[in-house]
Design a protein around this motif. Structure first.
Motif, short mmCIF file in Angstrom:
data_model
loop_
_atom_site.label_atom_id
_atom_site.label_comp_id
_atom_site.label_asym_id
_atom_site.label_seq_id
_atom_site.Cartn_x
_atom_site.Cartn_y
_atom_site.Cartn_z
N GLU A 1 5.56 8.80 -0.31
CA GLU A 1 5.00 9.52 0.83
C GLU A 1 3.77 10.49 0.04
O GLU A 1 2.71 10.53 0.82
CB GLU A 1 6.10 10.59 1.31
N GLU A 2 4.14 10.90 -1.21
CA GLU A 2 2.93 11.79 -1.68
C GLU A 2 1.73 11.08 -1.91
O GLU A 2 0.73 11.63 -1.61
CB GLU A 2 3.46 12.16 -2.87
N TYR A 3 1.84 9.83 -2.10
CA TYR A 3 0.57 8.83 -2.54
C TYR A 3 -0.27 8.72 -0.85
O TYR A 3 -1.23 8.97 -0.81
CB TYR A 3 1.03 7.60 -2.95
N GLU A 4 0.65 8.72 0.10
CA GLU A 4 0.10 8.41 1.44
C GLU A 4 -0.60 9.67 1.65
O GLU A 4 -1.90 9.47 2.02
CB GLU A 4 1.17 8.37 2.25
N SER A 5 -0.13 10.82 1.73
CA SER A 5 -0.72 12.06 1.99
C SER A 5 -2.02 12.11 1.25
O SER A 5 -3.18 12.97 1.49
CB SER A 5 0.19 13.15 1.80
N ALA A 6 -1.86 11.93 -0.25
CA ALA A 6 -3.06 11.96 -1.07
C ALA A 6 -4.13 11.22 -0.69
O ALA A 6 -5.23 11.52 -0.50
CB ALA A 6 -2.54 11.38 -2.65
#
Lengths: 715, 542
Positions: free
Chosen positions: A453-458
């Motif tokens: 998810e973190e990558y998505e938001s990044a």
């Protein structure tokens, strides 16, 4: 010879001189432990070599990082010295006020790292400024007398180095007999400086090339906070009296904050000092550099897996902030890796590894075949190749060579792309993928980062970057790719440059667009009619909504997609790579057990639940009840948990004997009438004294035959 | 509150009492005396007046109950409550067990108990939560105790009487209740809100503060003296322990084998500059001994028994300088000695020393200075340290600096083997063993004295024993003592007596204490049992 005695506690064992070994047997122990001792000699040699390289690298890093600080310090010393040289009068008047030039060196709370800093500092000072460097530790100086003794002792030693050999004897004698006082110190200093003056010019020149003419005496207080105030005060007051006779400079090593000086020293004393503050680099920066230079590089073949790295970083962040300990953990993982993994023999530079593959034994080939990652690889092959891989050693070796090369290339690409991605993610608000590159590294090592998810938001946030930022980041990325050794990135660099060029072109185009908007704004200003105003505003809004993505936005999407594709192709998790077991150390558990152990938990588990250790079915019991068959100490421990602050020994004993006799299945009434059985009594005594040894209880004088309980709460 | 409600409802089935009354009693009379409750009951529920009189009779009867029954009842109540905690189990009490109880009372006393519930429970709670096994034992062995003095007392004795009173009445009543009711919830003596809270928190921190909240500790007054075989010396203890059958030999062996497989790894890591510390339950002495005998035979090594009562850092340093380095001469301070050792080891890299320390956390070595010196020794590259720790708080000895000097690698080696050697020294044991030492020192000292001096001491000892049951015995006043000694022709002047007393005092055989009236009192700081033994022995000799 036995080691138990009632009259002494120390036993020295010396083997006969003929039996004593001379050669270092370390390698033997390396091979002895495991029955699986393939290539152990080679493995050990590789391990030692690797550690040596890494160690020297860390020292180099430390040196580089401290350079700035040391330069500043030397400059400070030089200044205080030059004043003495040139403006004699001014120095004199300063001395009249008897101020001692002092450098307060704020080093941070990571006390364990200080030693290394001080060691290199005194080396640097001895090389560049003065031979008379003394470092003092609080534990050596409980009183002013000891302090002066130490001071003199160390100074005399320096003196010996400089002096000719004939002086040595008299110095040695004087050192023993010398009455350690400041007066004798100044006398000594006078004699030493005179001697250097009177020496032959040639010799003088050689010495003066390194040191100055009348070199200052530098006294380093390594741990200022631990010194008793009285010792410090006395020393400062006394030496300020003698500052006219020899140039003295103090360096305080401070772990907390410079305020401590004023807290330790009253104003009357601190006014005798002329303090200048120096700040060493923070341990976080130090760690970042160490990780950057040791882990995020292909220079060293050995790698840490995500969990291991996480353990080491956690110890650093939550326990000690000590880079020294981090490196120790790193050393331990190297040793463990080479010790436990027979294939670690291939964990060396690529060329060497390829050579070693050829000389692998059949057993080692089998070891390769049993690696999970290799099995995955085999399964993905066509059937003929599968058979060949599993049966022919020579074919296996060939394949292994190419696989190792692939692994090497993977790492090269990985680190470059990781740095590139890091440049992107650090510019984001709230740092969804972490601020430090180590966090990003951990995220990528463990699992496919693009699925998180973190990558998505990044990525979402990246799509909203402003142009200036984006261009700056792209430029940085291009630099990273150019500086990287991998050739396969030439395309990427071209692509990035193309992007940059297109951004340049955009600038021209956007100015036109701006013209349009400006004109519409002008129109707005023209219309004074309310109705018209509303109409134009609506029209403007409409046009905005329906407006297609600007060219800039298109380009931005393109850039982000490009980065995303890079991440997907190059930042695959290490566990997926074939043969990763060869270079990755991944038993984080051992590391945690050995570095960050929890002895209390171990004790409590053993006492509460002996089944954890003694795999006997009779010990399997529910939580909260006392198993009759458990070892005595467990029963006694559990009984004591039910008591309050004081425990009556008689009652405890009776409870114990009830529990114990219940096991033996005897009729309680029969036993009850009699006194407690002698053997049970003895067992009880033993268990209680064991609990006392473990620190759960202590004898109490509050009431006769009572013991006090010392623990509350688990672990 | 809901719990109380629940209980009240239950009570209502059997008892005829208004809710308000009960509630009032419960909430108002948390800590009020039983008799007060009873009085209120009399006022409120007229129907039971007559029977309440019965109760008061009962009460008095109970108060003079034999200790034996009291214990039995206590035990019963404890057991009832324990059983009640496990649902589905029912306990019935045979009334025949309590013959003193009049047959007509149960109903009323039940009623009575309901009103007292809050208070009763508080008592019960204290007992049960602290000493259920003790009570269980008493239930099985009621005849063990025949003395009639109060079994329980607070260490603040002024409350003792009152407490006892409460308990006796309440306990008798308790056993009449159905067990499910008695243990509906463990409760405290205060408000129901607190009760709930306490029930929910198994928080051990609170337990700690609860235990330390009052200076009063409630434990039984029984002492080891009342057991006949109270004292064992080291020899008999060992003999007895050898008789005890060893348990789990197979499992223990397996554990040990696991640890032993690590030996060469330890050696490797020692050579790489780490120090090794072993922790975990069980004596690690045998393990380390095995390590020593199997791997260190060919190298210089030093074994330190940290548990040895008079071990010091100095003796460790001495054995290094004298025996390992063959250095003759003395040192001004341990620091000087350490300096020399460090210098020698740095100069000569072929010099190698293995340092095995059993119980690095022992009382003698745990001091900051000792640990500092040992840590500095361990930091030398050619001194290899392997040590064991046992105390739960042992890791607190080391701060960051020391830990980095030691460069520890931790190994968990739970062996479960008994700490025989570690606890074998007299002073490391509890009071049970101290007797023999005191006795032997007594006889030794007295044998070196003149017969007159021995007589003086015997006189004091006899007087001491005569007064052993007197709790407020201040000791024998000096003047009194002088008189007695004169009468026995032991001394002829006060001065000679004083001289003798100095001798005793130096050997810690007597203690002097100045009373409130300024008179000097003499005491023997040895427990009565030892003193009796001593006198018996003396009488035999004569």
């Amino acid at each position: 010879m036995s080691t138990s005695s009632v009259s002494k506690g120390c036993f020295v064992f010396k083997p006969g001189s003929k039996k004593r070994r001379i050669s270092s047997p370390t390698a033997d122990y390396f091979s002895q432990g495991k029955n699986d001792s393939e290539d152990s000699g080679l493995r050990f040699a590789t391990c030692q070599l690797l550690w040596k390289q890494i160690n020297s690298e860390t020292e180099k890093i430390q040196e580089e990082l401290n350079k700035q600080l040391f330069d500043n310090l030397i400059h400070f010393l030089r200044q205080s010295h030059s004043e003495l040289q040139t403006k004699k009068t001014e120095w004199m008047c300063r001395m009249k006020s008897s101020e001692i030039p002092t450098a307060a060196l704020v080093l941070g709370v990571n006390v364990t790292d200080h030693d290394m800093t001080f060691k290199s500092l005194s080396e640097v000072l001895q090389d560049n400024v003065t031979p008379y460097v003394v470092s003092l530790q609080a534990k050596e100086c409980p009183g002013i007398k000891h302090l002066l003794q130490k001071l003199m002792g160390q100074l005399m030693d320096c003196n010996v180095d400089v002096d000719s050999s004939e002086e040595e004897e008299c110095v040695n004698i004087s050192q023993k007999k010398i009455r350690c006082s400041m007066a004798s110190l100044s006398k000594w200093y006078e004699s030493v400086t005179k001697k250097t003056d009177s020496e032959t010019p040639s010799k003088k020149r050689t010495s003066s090339s390194r040191h100055w003419q009348s070199p200052p005496i530098v006294v380093i207080f390594k741990d200022m906070e631990s010194f008793t105030t009285k010792v410090l005060q006395d020393f400062i007051v006394i030496s300020s009296q003698h500052i006219r006779e020899f140039p003295l400079v103090l360096i305080f090593g401070i772990a907390t904050s410079p305020m401590i000086i004023h807290r330790l020293l009253p104003h009357s004393v601190s006014s005798l000092l002329c303090i200048e503050l120096f700040q060493s680099l923070s341990c976080k920066e130090h760690l970042a550099t160490v990780i950057d230079k040791l882990l995020l590089t292909t220079q060293f073949p050995f790698k840490l897996s995500e969990k291991v790295l996480q353990v080491l970083i956690n110890i650093f962040l939550y326990h000690d902030f000590s880079v020294q300990n981090f490196i120790k953990g790193f050393q331990l993982s190297i040793v463990e890796h080479f010790y436990s993994q027979p294939l670690s023999v291939l964990c060396c530079q690529l060329l060497e590894a390829k050579k070693r593959v050829n000389s692998l034994s059949h057993n080692q080939c089998e070891n390769i075949r049993s690696l999970p990652s290799f099995r995955r690889y085999v399964e993905s092959q066509v059937s003929e190749k599968q058979i060949a891989l599993l049966t022919e050693d020579s074919f296996l070796k060939e394949v292994t060579q190419t696989l190792l090369e692939d692994l090497h290339i993977y790492h090269e690409n990985y680190f470059t792309v990781l740095r590139c991605l890091h440049v992107f993610t650090t510019s984001l608000p709230k740092y969804p993928l972490g601020k430090q590159i180590r966090e990003l590294h951990c995220a990528c090592l463990g699992k496919s980062v693009w699925e998180t998810e973190e990558y998505e938001s990044a990525i979402q946030l990246l799509r909203m970057l402003a142009k200036d930022e984006l261009v700056a980041i792209l430029q940085k990325c291009a630099e990273i790719f150019i500086s990287s050794s991998g050739k396969q990135f030439s395309n990427t660099v071209e692509k990035l440059e193309e992007f940059l060029a297109r951004f340049q072109n955009l600038e021209a185009e956007t100015s036109e667009v701006q013209d349009v908007s400006v004109s519409s704004q002008k129109e707005l200003q023209k219309t004074t009619d309310l109705y018209h105003l509303q109409k134009t505003l609506l029209a403007l809004k409409e046009s905005k909504r329906s407006k297609k993505l600007t060219k800039f936005e298109m380009l931005r999407f393109e850039v982000v997609d490009f980065i995303d594709s890079l991440v997907r192709s190059y930042l695959a998790p290490a566990e997926m790579q074939t043969l990763n077991e060869v270079v990755y150390f991944n038993t984080a558990n051992t590391l945690r057990e050995h570095l960050n152990a929890a002895p209390r938990i171990a004790l409590h588990t053993a006492l509460n639940n002996p089944y954890c250790y003694l795999k006997n079915q009779t010990l399997k019991s529910d939580v909260g009840c006392i198993s009759n068959t458990a070892p005595d100490i467990c029963i006694v421990y559990k009984l004591h948990l039910e008591c309050g602050r004081l425990i009556n020994l008689v009652d405890w004993l009776e409870a114990f004997s009830t529990v114990v006799t219940a096991v033996e299945g005897t009729d309680p009434d029969a036993v009850a009438t009699d006194q407690v059985d002698e053997i049970i009594h003895a067992r009880f005594i033993r268990a209680v004294s064991e609990l006392e040894l473990l620190g759960f209880i202590k004898p109490s004088k509050q009431k006769t035959d009572h013991v006090a309980r010392l623990t509350w709460g688990g672990c | 509150m809901s719990q109380l409600e629940l209980k009240r409802n239950k009570a209502l089935e059997a008892r005829f009492v208004a809710d308000e009354d009960v509630l009032k009693h419960i909430s108002d009379n948390g800590g009020v005396k039983v008799r007060k409750d009873r009085a209120q009951l009399e006022l409120n529920i007229k129907r039971f007046v007559k029977k309440l009189e019965n109760i008061s009779d009962d009460d008095e009867a109970q108060e003079i109950l034999e200790e034996q029954n009291y214990v039995a009842v206590l035990g019963a109540c404890a057991e009832a409550s324990e059983l009640a905690q496990t649902p589905g189990k029912n306990v019935t009490f045979e009334s025949s067990q309590y013959p003193e109880k009049p047959a007509s009372t149960p109903k009323s006393s039940k009623k009575y108990s309901a009103s007292n519930k809050a208070e009763l429970k508080s008592k019960k709670n204290e007992f049960v939560s602290t000493t259920p096994y003790r009570l269980r034992k008493r239930l099985t062995a009621p005849s063990l105790r025949s003395d009639s003095e109060s079994d329980y007392s607070a260490s603040c004795s002024e409350e003792e009487e009152e407490d006892k009173d409460h308990k006796e009445t309440s306990d008798v009543i308790l056993d009449q209740k159905t067990p499910s009711k008695t243990r509906a919830a463990p409760a405290s003596k205060k408000t129901p809100a607190k009760k709930l809270k306490e029930e929910m928190t198994s928080n051990l921190v609170e337990e700690y503060f609860e235990a330390h909240s009052s200076s009063k500790v409630r434990t039984s007054d029984r002492t080891l003296q009342k057991l006949q075989k109270r004292k064992l010396d080291q020899q008999t203890l060992l003999v007895l322990l050898n008789k005890a059958p060893p348990a789990f030999t197979a499992e223990l062996k397996e554990l040990n084998q696991q640890h032993e497989s690590l030996f060469s790894k330890w050696m490797l890591q020692l050579h790489l500059g780490f120090s090794i510390v072993l922790y975990g339950l069980g004596s690690k002495r045998d393990l380390l001994e095995k390590f020593r005998t199997s791997l260190l035979q060919d190298s210089v090594h030093l074994v330190v028994n940290g548990f040895f009562p008079s071990i010091t850092v100095r003796s460790i340093l001495n054995s290094i300088t004298e025996e390992v380095l063959d250095h003759m001469g003395t040192f001004r301070s341990p620091l000087d000695q350490l300096d020399l050792i460090m210098k020698r080891f740095k100069e000569d890299s072929s010099l190698e020393l293995y340092l095995l320390i059993h119980n690095l956390d022992s009382k003698m070595l745990r001091g900051d200075k000792s640990q500092q010196i040992l840590a500095q020794l361990a930091s030398l590259p050619n001194i290899h340290l392997i040590a064991s720790i046992d105390h739960i708080n042992a890791p607190l000895m080391w701060d960051q600096a020391k830990q980095s000097l030691y460069n520890w690698l931790w190994y968990e080696t739970t062996t479960f083997s008994p700490y025989l050697e570690e606890t074998s020294y007299e002073n490391s044991l509890l009071v049970q063993q101290s007797g023999s030492l005191a006795l032997s020192s007594l006889t030794h000292v007295l044998h070196s004295l003149t017969p007159n001096a021995r007589g003086i001491f015997r006189l004091l000892a006899r007087y001491h024993l005569e007064n052993k049951d007197n709790p407020s015995y201040p000791g024998l006043s000096f003047q009194d003592f002088y008189q007695r000694c004169r009468e026995a022709f032991l001394v002829n002047s006060e001065l000679t007596l004083r001289a003798q007393l100095t001798e005793f005092r130096d050997h810690k055989l007597i203690r002097t204490k100045r009373g409130t009236d300024g008179v000097e009192y003499l005491l023997i700081p040895v427990d009565n049992g030892t003193l009796t033994d001593f006198l018996e022995k003396e009488d035999e000799d004569i």
